[in-house]
Design an enzyme around this catalytic site. Structure first.
Site, PDB file in Angstrom:
ATOM      1  N   LYS A 274       2.075 -12.300   0.954  1.00 20.66           N
ATOM      2  CA  LYS A 274       2.298 -10.510   2.043  1.00 20.66           C
ATOM      3  C   LYS A 274       1.899 -12.086   2.935  1.00 20.66           C
ATOM      4  O   LYS A 274       1.966 -13.179   3.252  1.00 20.66           O
ATOM      5  CB  LYS A 274       1.143 -10.218   1.591  1.00 20.66           C
ATOM      6  CG  LYS A 274       0.896  -9.523   0.186  1.00 20.66           C
ATOM      7  CD  LYS A 274       0.681  -7.949   0.161  1.00 20.66           C
ATOM      8  CE  LYS A 274       0.627  -7.407  -1.190  1.00 20.66           C
ATOM      9  NZ  LYS A 274       0.537  -5.986  -1.279  1.00 20.66           N
TER      10      LYS A 274
ATOM     11  N   ASN B 125       1.125 -12.927  -4.630  1.00 22.27           N
ATOM     12  CA  ASN B 125       2.585 -12.217  -3.433  1.00 22.27           C
ATOM     13  C   ASN B 125       1.897 -12.863  -2.187  1.00 22.27           C
ATOM     14  O   ASN B 125       0.194 -11.799  -2.550  1.00 22.27           O
ATOM     15  CB  ASN B 125       3.248 -10.799  -3.619  1.00 22.27           C
ATOM     16  CG  ASN B 125       3.745 -10.461  -2.481  1.00 22.27           C
ATOM     17  OD1 ASN B 125       4.019 -10.940  -1.713  1.00 22.27           O
ATOM     18  ND2 ASN B 125       3.959  -9.095  -3.202  1.00 22.27           N
TER      19      ASN B 125
ATOM     20  N   GLY C 239      -3.303  -2.753  -3.549  1.00 16.83           N
ATOM     21  CA  GLY C 239      -4.844  -3.176  -2.245  1.00 16.83           C
ATOM     22  C   GLY C 239      -5.912  -2.302  -2.056  1.00 16.83           C
ATOM     23  O   GLY C 239      -6.951  -2.154  -1.132  1.00 16.83           O
TER      24      GLY C 239
ATOM     25  N   SER D  25      -3.563  -4.160  -7.777  1.00 10.95           N
ATOM     26  CA  SER D  25      -4.898  -4.708  -7.764  1.00 10.95           C
ATOM     27  C   SER D  25      -5.081  -4.884  -9.368  1.00 10.95           C
ATOM     28  O   SER D  25      -5.799  -5.298  -9.843  1.00 10.95           O
ATOM     29  CB  SER D  25      -6.090  -3.044  -7.857  1.00 10.95           C
ATOM     30  OG  SER D  25      -5.408  -2.933  -6.338  1.00 10.95           O
TER      31      SER D  25
ATOM     32  N   HIS E 169      10.074  -4.253  -1.788  1.00  9.70           N
ATOM     33  CA  HIS E 169       8.076  -4.183  -1.910  1.00  9.70           C
ATOM     34  C   HIS E 169       8.581  -2.780  -1.216  1.00  9.70           C
ATOM     35  O   HIS E 169       8.713  -2.487  -0.061  1.00  9.70           O
ATOM     36  CB  HIS E 169       8.094  -5.618  -1.550  1.00  9.70           C
ATOM     37  CG  HIS E 169       6.369  -5.477  -1.791  1.00  9.70           C
ATOM     38  ND1 HIS E 169       5.260  -4.306  -0.954  1.00  9.70           N
ATOM     39  CD2 HIS E 169       5.764  -5.783  -2.952  1.00  9.70           C
ATOM     40  CE1 HIS E 169       4.149  -4.535  -2.007  1.00  9.70           C
ATOM     41  NE2 HIS E 169       4.206  -5.509  -2.788  1.00  9.70           N
TER      42      HIS E 169
ATOM     43  N   GLU F 276       5.839  -2.456   0.958  1.00  8.56           N
ATOM     44  CA  GLU F 276       5.750  -2.073   2.165  1.00  8.56           C
ATOM     45  C   GLU F 276       6.425  -2.396   2.893  1.00  8.56           C
ATOM     46  O   GLU F 276       6.471  -1.956   4.258  1.00  8.56           O
ATOM     47  CB  GLU F 276       4.170  -3.469   1.926  1.00  8.56           C
ATOM     48  CG  GLU F 276       3.340  -3.154   2.160  1.00  8.56           C
ATOM     49  CD  GLU F 276       2.672  -4.379   1.404  1.00  8.56           C
ATOM     50  OE1 GLU F 276       3.257  -5.467   1.287  1.00  8.56           O
ATOM     51  OE2 GLU F 276       1.052  -3.878   0.434  1.00  8.56           O
TER      52      GLU F 276
ATOM     53  N   GLU G 147       5.529  -0.969  -9.704  1.00  4.96           N
ATOM     54  CA  GLU G 147       3.777  -1.734  -8.464  1.00  4.96           C
ATOM     55  C   GLU G 147       3.937   0.410  -7.846  1.00  4.96           C
ATOM     56  O   GLU G 147       4.254   0.405  -7.255  1.00  4.96           O
ATOM     57  CB  GLU G 147       4.254  -2.419  -7.174  1.00  4.96           C
ATOM     58  CG  GLU G 147       4.365  -4.085  -7.918  1.00  4.96           C
ATOM     59  CD  GLU G 147       4.122  -4.521  -6.630  1.00  4.96           C
ATOM     60  OE1 GLU G 147       2.859  -5.579  -6.711  1.00  4.96           O
ATOM     61  OE2 GLU G 147       4.356  -4.657  -5.513  1.00  4.96           O
TER      62      GLU G 147
HETATM   63  P1  13P Z   1      -2.659  -5.912  -4.761  1.00  7.27           P
HETATM   64  O1  13P Z   1      -2.513  -6.481  -6.450  1.00  7.27           O
HETATM   65  O2  13P Z   1      -3.527  -6.755  -3.649  1.00  7.27           O
HETATM   66  O3  13P Z   1      -2.805  -5.030  -4.775  1.00  7.27           O
HETATM   67  O4  13P Z   1      -0.826  -6.408  -4.510  1.00  7.27           O
HETATM   68  C1  13P Z   1      -0.240  -5.463  -4.964  1.00  7.27           C
HETATM   69  C2  13P Z   1       1.125  -6.661  -4.911  1.00  7.27           C
HETATM   70  O5  13P Z   1       1.993  -5.298  -3.797  1.00  7.27           O
HETATM   71  C3  13P Z   1       1.936  -6.977  -4.656  1.00  7.27           C
HETATM   72  O6  13P Z   1       2.919  -7.165  -4.605  1.00  7.27           O
END
Ligand code: 13P
Length: 258
Positions: free
Chosen positions: A13, A11, A178, A217, A101, A103, A172
């Site tokens: 982002k 992803n 992150g 992560s 997601h 976010e 997740e």
């Molecule tokens: P990270 O791997 O940066 O922690 O992000 C995970 C994520 O949100 C994948 O959709």
């Protein structure tokens, strides 16, 4: 041999430029060895999909990488300014689309109902949704993890369990995204097993086939331990998917753990 083929999805982002997106695919072309029993996908920003699709179509068949989008509109084509419709993504060559997601749930106010509508829309147009579920740190600490992921999953299941036949779920935990703080493999496994049991309550066959990815992560250094767990069928990778060598190493770890 596992029943479920592993999936490792990147992803990206809201990162990168057209030039860096191209460089990343070029890097994967160099780093990724032919893989068996593992599917690989990348999910760039909407505006990079077309270029990435063209580069991916040039990859050797044994290293085929699938394309995914990070979001879609819950609506069919029509007057929805600024939205991107599922059929448009399909036309660009997308196979997967991430829905729900954390976010987007947090920053864009996406409710369980909106996520369920997006999930249903993805199915209508023939995209495979990657449904993200996960609890916040406060929810975990108050012992509400199962209650939260059950609510997020049930919102989508109420649309009909049959749609789960080839769907993908990504667990997740919000506190691991992150942050560099990865869930312990056993901690993740417990939630994955819970999600599979919950799915089985609706449709046992679909539960056995559904791939449940872990996200939060994931790096080359922790991937193998996660993939060793029985119900962890791959990963949804954020930050580490922006580095070709690191992402390829995660894909290779998935293959070794077959
Ligand atoms: P990270 O791997 O940066 O922690 O992000 C995970 C994520 O949100 C994948 O959709």
């Amino acid at each position: 041999m596992r029943v479920r083929e592993r999936l490792v999805a990147g992803n990206w982002k809201m990162n990168g430029t057209l030039a860096s997106a191209r460089a990343l695919i070029e890097g994967l072309r160099r780093e990724l060895m032919p893989l068996t029993g593992v599917k690989v996908a990348v999910c760039p920003a909407f505006v990079h999909l077309r270029d990435v699709a063209a580069l991916l179509s040039d990859m050797p068949v044994t290293r085929r990488i699938c394309l995914g989008a990070q979001n879609l509109s819950p609506h069919p084509p029509g007057a929805h300014t600024g939205e991107v419709e599922g059929g448009m993504l399909k036309e660009l060559g997308c196979r997967y689309v991430i829905v729900g997601h954390s976010e987007r749930r947090r920053e864009e106010g996406e409710t369980d109902e909106i996520v369920a509508a997006k999930f249903a829309r993805a199915h209508e147009v023939g995209l495979t949704p990657i449904l993200c579920v996960g609890e916040t740190l406060a929810e975990r600490e108050s012992g509400a993890t199962e209650q939260v992921v059950a609510r997020q999953l049930d919102a989508v299941l109420s649309g009909g369990a049959k749609v789960f036949a080839e769907a993908v779920i990504a667990y997740e935990p919000v506190w691991a995204i992150g942050t560099g703080r990865v869930a312990e493999p056993a901690q993740a496994q417990a939630v994955h097993a819970f999600l599979r049991r919950r799915l089985a309550g609706h449709d046992a066959g679909a539960a056995a086939r559904a791939r449940i990815l872990y996200g939060g992560s994931v790096k080359a250094a922790n991937a193998a331990a996660l993939f060793a767990e029985a119900d962890i069928d791959g990963a949804l990778v954020g930050g580490a998917s922006l580095d070709a060598a690191e992402f390829a190493a995660i894909c290779h770890a998935a293959e070794r753990q077959r």
